[in-house]
Design an enzyme around this catalytic site. Structure first.
Site, PDB file in Angstrom:
ATOM      1  N   GLY A 134       0.831  -1.200   0.000  1.00 51.71           N
ATOM      2  CA  GLY A 134       0.000   0.000   0.000  1.00 51.71           C
ATOM      3  C   GLY A 134       0.860   1.240   0.000  1.00 51.71           C
ATOM      4  N   GLY A 165       0.969   5.518   1.499  1.00 51.38           N
ATOM      5  CA  GLY A 165       0.420   6.639   2.249  1.00 51.38           C
ATOM      6  C   GLY A 165       1.180   7.901   1.898  1.00 51.38           C
ATOM      7  N   GLY A 166       0.948   8.970   2.676  1.00 49.81           N
ATOM      8  CA  GLY A 166       1.633  10.230   2.411  1.00 49.81           C
ATOM      9  C   GLY A 166       3.131  10.129   2.614  1.00 49.81           C
ATOM     10  CG  PHE A 167       4.289   6.910   5.021  1.00 45.52           C
ATOM     11  CD1 PHE A 167       4.749   5.756   4.434  1.00 45.52           C
ATOM     12  CD2 PHE A 167       3.032   6.908   5.572  1.00 45.52           C
ATOM     13  CE1 PHE A 167       3.988   4.614   4.413  1.00 45.52           C
ATOM     14  CE2 PHE A 167       2.253   5.760   5.562  1.00 45.52           C
ATOM     15  CZ  PHE A 167       2.726   4.610   4.979  1.00 45.52           C
ATOM     16  CB  VAL A 191       3.470  -0.427   3.450  1.00 47.45           C
ATOM     17  CG1 VAL A 191       3.703  -1.550   4.457  1.00 47.45           C
ATOM     18  CG2 VAL A 191       3.158   0.871   4.177  1.00 47.45           C
ATOM     19  CG  ASP A 238      -5.319   9.532  11.125  1.00 47.81           C
ATOM     20  OD1 ASP A 238      -6.478   9.901  10.805  1.00 47.81           O
ATOM     21  OD2 ASP A 238      -4.459   9.240  10.277  1.00 47.81           O
TER      22      ASP A 238
END
Length: 319
Positions: A15, A17-19, A22, A133
């Site tokens: 997946g 994310g903003g970082f 993964v 979150d």
């Protein structure tokens, strides 16, 4: 880590994310791992990644994701977690095909597991942690569908008798943020309680709070649940894919507890210790008051619904 992930080969990405991405990997001993790698192009994430290391390394609970290691050196920043084969709750719950694998027993088990994990964070852990979150995509599922709360990048620890704080930069996810946090930047354990309430209603219904649509009205999921609650029609909230196969007493309990958690006033929301107790006992649940963010959308015909989930709100203060 390079060897375990085949040099971060994209086909085993789990997946994004903003970082960054993964990745799935396998250590020499045969253990499967998940590696969260901060993208070099990312303009955010390093502080959140460091925050997660500091917090989650001190936490141990069966309903929290387990951190195995980390690397913050030079251009590389990454976290190494236990690998959870069923990935995140949202990928199953909101998928018309996969959601059929979530019978009521599994859904009620997931609701209870999330509640116990939050109780640990708020009360029983070495630090008092506010997650900030909590959402379906941050609930990971192991092979037996046990829920694990993940992503502590935005979490805050409180010491002593601290119970509330304020921030000028509100970062979270639409549909899960409590009113006092989204509007005034105030966050507390009751902010997490609100998010849990939204999650509980989503798990029962199989529908997202944000973007929820119904043929009879334009209310969001909270508004729809509140209406059914007032009219004594709680069973109508249950995911139709369950085909009526559920324990009504547990469904009723889950919905009522969810509505208690999303009440407008933070002081009216129960603590997670009370939530765990109510979910586990038989008997009357207190009456809920009007939910926060009870909204009715006025959509123009053909209007597209925004797809972004993350929101950053800057709250100006006079000098």
């Amino acid at each position: 880590i390079l060897k375990a992930t085949n040099h971060f080969h994209p086909p085993i990405s789990l997946g994004e994310g903003g970082f960054g991405l993964v990745y799935k990997g396998k250590l020499e001993g045969g253990q499967d791992i998940a590696v969260k790698r901060l993208s070099k192009e990312s303009r955010q994430g390093l502080e959140e990644l460091k925050n997660e290391v500091i917090l989650i390394s001190k936490l141990q609970h069966r309903n929290l994701v387990k951190l195995l290691g980390c690397c913050i050196q030079g251009d590389e920043s990454m976290l190494i977690y236990q690998y959870l084969p069923n990935k995140s709750l949202d990928l199953i719950l909101f998928d018309e095909t996969k959601s059929r694998s979530l019978d009521w027993q599994k859904r009620f088990h997931i609701i209870n597991g999330i509640a116990r994990g939050l109780l640990y964070l708020h009360q029983d852990s070495p630090l008092r942690i506010i997650h900030r979150d909590l959402k379906a995509s941050n609930i990971l599922l192991d092979s037996e569908m046990n829920p694990k709360i993940s992503d502590f990048g935005l979490a805050r620890s409180f010491g002593g008798n601290e119970t509330e704080a304020q921030t000028r930069r509100v970062v979270g996810t639409f549909g899960y943020m409590s009113p006092e946090y989204a509007v005034d930047g105030l966050f507390s354990v009751k902010s997490d309680v609100f998010s849990f309430g939204v999650l509980a209603l989503e798990i029962v219904s199989g529908k997202k709070n944000r973007g929820f649509a119904h043929t009879d009205h334009r209310l969001n999921l909270l508004g729809h649940a509140w209406t059914l609650y007032q009219e004594g029609r709680l069973a109508e909230l249950v995911d139709t894919f369950l085909n009526g196969e559920f324990e009504y007493a547990e469904v009723e309990k889950s919905i009522k507890v969810g509505l208690l958690c999303v009440q407008q006033n933070p002081e009216d929301r129960p603590k997670m210790s009370t939530v765990v107790w109510m979910l586990g006992k038989e008997g009357e649940i207190p009456e809920a008051k009007h939910p926060g963010f009870f909204t009715e959308r006025q959509l123009v015909s053909g209007e597209a619904v925004a797809s972004t989930n993350d929101v950053t709100i800057t709250i100006p203060h006079p000098r």
